[in-house]
Structures are given as structure tokens and as C-alpha cells.
Design an enzyme around this catalytic site. Structure first.
Site, PDB file in Angstrom:
ATOM      1  N   GLU A  63       0.824  -1.204   0.000  1.00  0.00           N
ATOM      2  CA  GLU A  63       0.000   0.000   0.000  1.00  0.00           C
ATOM      3  C   GLU A  63       0.864   1.261   0.000  1.00  0.00           C
ATOM      4  OE1 GLU A  63      -2.305  -3.389   1.619  1.00  0.00           O
ATOM      5  OE2 GLU A  63      -0.323  -2.556   2.040  1.00  0.00           O
ATOM      6  N   GLU A 332      14.492  -3.687  -3.229  1.00  0.00           N
ATOM      7  CA  GLU A 332      15.269  -3.897  -4.443  1.00  0.00           C
ATOM      8  C   GLU A 332      14.508  -4.705  -5.497  1.00  0.00           C
ATOM      9  OE1 GLU A 332      19.733  -3.725  -2.430  1.00  0.00           O
ATOM     10  OE2 GLU A 332      18.857  -5.680  -2.917  1.00  0.00           O
TER      11      GLU A 332
END
Length: 438
Positions: A63, A332
């Protein structure tokens, strides 16, 4: 049950259950210490003061990532912002994405208060937000009614109403009554607008999917370009992104089958939660796969640890190198996706549903999902129809797709992506219109 009775029972349940909730946070804190820090905030006690801010509730990592472009746009036009979270992953992402703004006092990232009226009263005293945006579809009764009591218009944002949730709520319509007490909803598609309208949600605007506007970190793409030849020279690469608990055995079966194909794809495997990293590493080892971990083989800049890790020889992997890189890091994902020729998005083989497919599409990578796509109906339905996403119904079909699906041309993905961008500007415009009408 009337809404009044439910709210009284809900409050009673939370007050009686607070010791259990605190024990849960202590237990989770054994693996992630941040769960146990700043506990006063969960009781509505905040050191920061940001009156007149825009409040963005992003419960966890997904979110918060979807909210990043919207928060950036709010800050760029001079707003102050407070974000609330329940999990450390969400809070860390806010702190990672906006360190300068937090340091300058233009933004705060804090825990969402417990579901009690007095805890929310403390939150509203501290921040006095002029509006609240709840990312996706989070239905917290005390949050909704505390906002109403404090005259803070609260909107669902980037919202969708999944099919399974609609079926469930049709039997127990209490959630409909709660949603009707939002000030409005900024939703992902025309279909979602019709769904929310059908249960009485007011002030609906179709704004699209904010994840299409997410910034792509250039340094992660550059690192992937440098590392890929060392990992998988001459081999196709498949990334399993956000693999969740309950899928690992199925995915590993498919990976082992794919390694028997003449193309012998290299696999990047990224578990959904950091607390699963070690468990997945042990599972991969038990299945006999030759694997390395990102944390052991790459340094903080994503460069190879050539002297430190024995599989690296002179800047390249030895000929008998591994077949799998375990992505045991946070923040990442674009690096892991950029390594790939195609991406499998996790969650689709569990009842909880598939995760975000937009990050792979942003990098022009075709996506494979499992059968359960109710969590990402938009844009999954549209992406499947456009041929840029493949939905596989069985583990056998997944195994075949890893090496047999040719995928669409990059320009098809680029065209699809461009057609669905722009949600940030539409959300800001919808928010301004809604606040002007009040």
C-alpha cells in the site's frame, strides 16, 4: 445487528483484547524489533505535530509503494503529509522514500493507532488532518467514525472491491454500512465504480491505478544490467516476485522441471516477507538446488563480492555456478525484475490472491500469474486480454509457461502501460473537487 450495537461490541472486543494485541507485537518483535518500538503512537501519543496535513493510511509495504507517487505530488504542491502504518515494512518504505521531507518536518511516518476512540482522538489532536486517504480497501470501524467525529473527510483511495469480498459481504452487509460512512472513494476502474456504487458508497471518482505512476529507481536497473551477465550469461532469467508462504513447494517443482529444459533458465526467487528469507533458503537447499543469496554474494551497491564469496571467480561465476539467486533484501524489487526476461508474480496459487503485476510491466517484462487474481482484478483482467500477462490455472501449466510461453513484444507492454498511467493527477483532481464540495 445495528451499526450502533456493532460499534459498542467492537470497542469492547478491542479493549478486552489489547493485552493479546500487545503480546502479538512483542512476539513479532522477536523477528523485527521495529514492531516493539514507538508503542506510544499506537495508543494515540505522538511527538510530531503536523496540523492541516493530508493523512495517508498505508497499512503495509504494498500500500505504501502504491502511495509514493501521490505523496510525492502532494509534497511537491506544498502540502504536509502524515502516513500511518501497521507493519514495519510500510513504515520503513515511507522513511526510505521520503527521508529529506521527514527530516525537514514536512512529513511524518507513524503507527496507526489502535482501534479505540481515545487512541484516534490522540491522533487527530496531533495532526488535525484536512483529509484522509485510506489506500486500497481497509475497513476499520473506529477509524471511519473517529474521522467523522473530528470532521475529517476520509476517502478510500486507489480502491477496488474484489469479487470474493463482494460475495462475502452480500451475506453480511455490515461492511456495506461501514463503507457508506466514508466521504467517498477514488477507484481504479469503471467496474470498481459500479461495484462501490451498488453498496451505497457516495462521491465515487474513477482515478485509475496509482502503481502505474511509481518511479523506477535507475540505480537498480543499472545494477541489474551489470550483474546479469555474471549470473546468467547466455541463459534466460525468470524472476519469482513476492512468493508467499504455501507456494514455495509448487514453485520449486516448476523450477526443477524448467532446469531440465535445454534453455536451462536461471531463476531469481524473492520471498514476500523478510522473516521468510532463512526458511526459504533452507527449503531451496533441501531441494538440492545450487543457489546463492543476494545478502552473501552482492554488496550494498549490488556489486559482486568477488573475494568474499567462493562462487565468484575473477568477476564472473565459475562454470559450475548456481541456478538460483535468493532475493533476501528489501527495497530492491526492481533490481530483481530487471534481471529477468519474464516474471512470475506470487500469491496467485493461494486463496489470498496474486500480488502486483505493474512493476514487471513497468520494465516491459511479461508476467505470469496463478489462477487467483481477485486481488488484482484491475489491471490483471485488462493485461490478460491485452496478452501482456498470462494466467495459468495449474502447476503443470506454470511449468510449461516458464520455458514455453513466448510472451508479447516489448512494444505491446509499453502501449498497455502508457494507456493506464496518469492516476496521480486524476486522484489529486478528485480530492480537490471533493474537498471543494464540502
Amino acid at each position: 445487528m445495528t451499526l450502533w450495537v456493532f460499534l459498542r461490541l467492537w470497542s469492547l472486543l478491542w479493549h478486552l483484547g489489547l493485552p493479546v494485541v500487545l503480546l502479538y507485537l512483542v512476539w513479532r518483535g522477536r523477528k523485527d524489533a521495529l514492531y516493539g518500538r514507538h508503542l506510544a503512537e499506537r495508543f494515540g501519543r505522538y511527538r510530531q505535530r503536523l496540523p492541516g496535513s493530508v493523512w495517508v493510511h498505508a497499512v503495509s509495504l504494498g500500500e505504501m509503494r502504491s502511495a509514493v507517487p501521490l505523496i510525492r505530488a502532494l509534497l511537491d504542491r506544498g502540502e504536509t503529509v502524515v502516513t500511518t502504518h501497521f507493519t514495519p515494512a510500510g513504515r520503513r518504505e515511507a522513511e526510505r522514500a521520503f527521508p529529506a521531507e521527514i527530516a525537514a518536518g514536512r512529513m511524518a511516518a507513524v503507527w496507526v493507532p489502535f482501534e479505540t476512540s481515545w487512541a484516534y482522538a490522540g491522533f487527530f489532536r496531533a495532526f488535525r488532518p484536512r483529509a484522509g486517504l485510506v489506500m486500497e480497501i481497509e475497513i476499520w470501524p473506529r477509524m471511519i467514525f473517529a474521522a467523522r467525529k473530528s470532521a475529517v473527510p476520509l476517502f478510500m483511495c486507489n480502491a477496488q472491491y474484489p469479487t470474493k469480498s463482494m460475495i462475502r459481504d452480500a451475506r453480511f452487509t455490515l461492511r456495506h454500512k461501514l463503507m457508506q460512512n466514508y466521504a467517498g472513494a477514488f477507484v481504479k476502474s469503471d467496474l470498481q465504480a459500479r461495484r462501490f456504487a451498488s453498496v451505497g458508497v457516495p462521491n465515487i471518482a474513477v482515478t485509475g491505478e496509482l502503481r502505474f505512476d511509481q518511479p523506477v529507481p535507475a540505480h537498480l536497473l543499472g545494477a541489474a544490467e551489470r550483474v546479469r551477465p555474471l549470473l546468467a550469461e547466455g541463459r534466460p532469467v525468470v524472476t519469482f516476485a513476492s512468493a508467499v508462504e504455501g507456494e514455495d513447494e509448487l514453485y520449486l517443482d516448476a523450477i526443477i522441471a524448467a532446469l531440465g529444459h535445454p534453455s536451462r533458465p536461471f531463476v531469481v526467487y524473492v520471498p514476500r516477507k523478510p522473516e521468510r528469507f532463512d526458511d526459504v533458503a533452507r527449503l531451496v537447499a533441501r531441494r538440492g538446488l545450487a543457489a546463492i543469496r543476494r545478502s552473501e554474494s552482492l554488496d550494498a551497491t549490488l556489486a559482486p563480492k568477488t573475494p568474499a564469496f567462493p562462487l565468484w571467480e575473477g568477476g564472473a561465476l565459475s562454470g559450475s555456478g548456481p541456478d538460483l539467486l535468493l532475493g533476501d533484501s528489501l527495497g530492491e524489487m526492481y533490481f530483481y525484475i530487471a534481471l529477468a526476461d519474464r516474471v512470475v508474480t506470487g500469491g496467485g496459487f493461494t486463496p489470498y490472491g496474486a500480488h502486483n503485476i505493474i512493476e514487471p510491466l513497468a520494465l516491459k517484462r511479461p508476467v505470469i500469474v496463478g489462477p487467483e487474481i481477485h486481488t488484482i482484478e484491475y489491471p490483471a483482467v485488462e493485461a490478460i486480454a491485452a496478452g501482456v500477462c498470462l494466467r495459468v490455472e495449474t502447476p503443470e501449466a506454470l511449468s510449461e509457461a516458464l520455458t514455453g510461453w513466448p510472451g508479447p513484444p516489448p512494444e505491446a507492454i509499453e502501449s498497455f502501460f502508457a494507456a493506464h498511467a496518469g492516476a496521480t493527477a486524476r486522484t489529486l483532481a478528485a480530492l480537490d473537487r471533493a474537498l471543494t464540495r464540502r
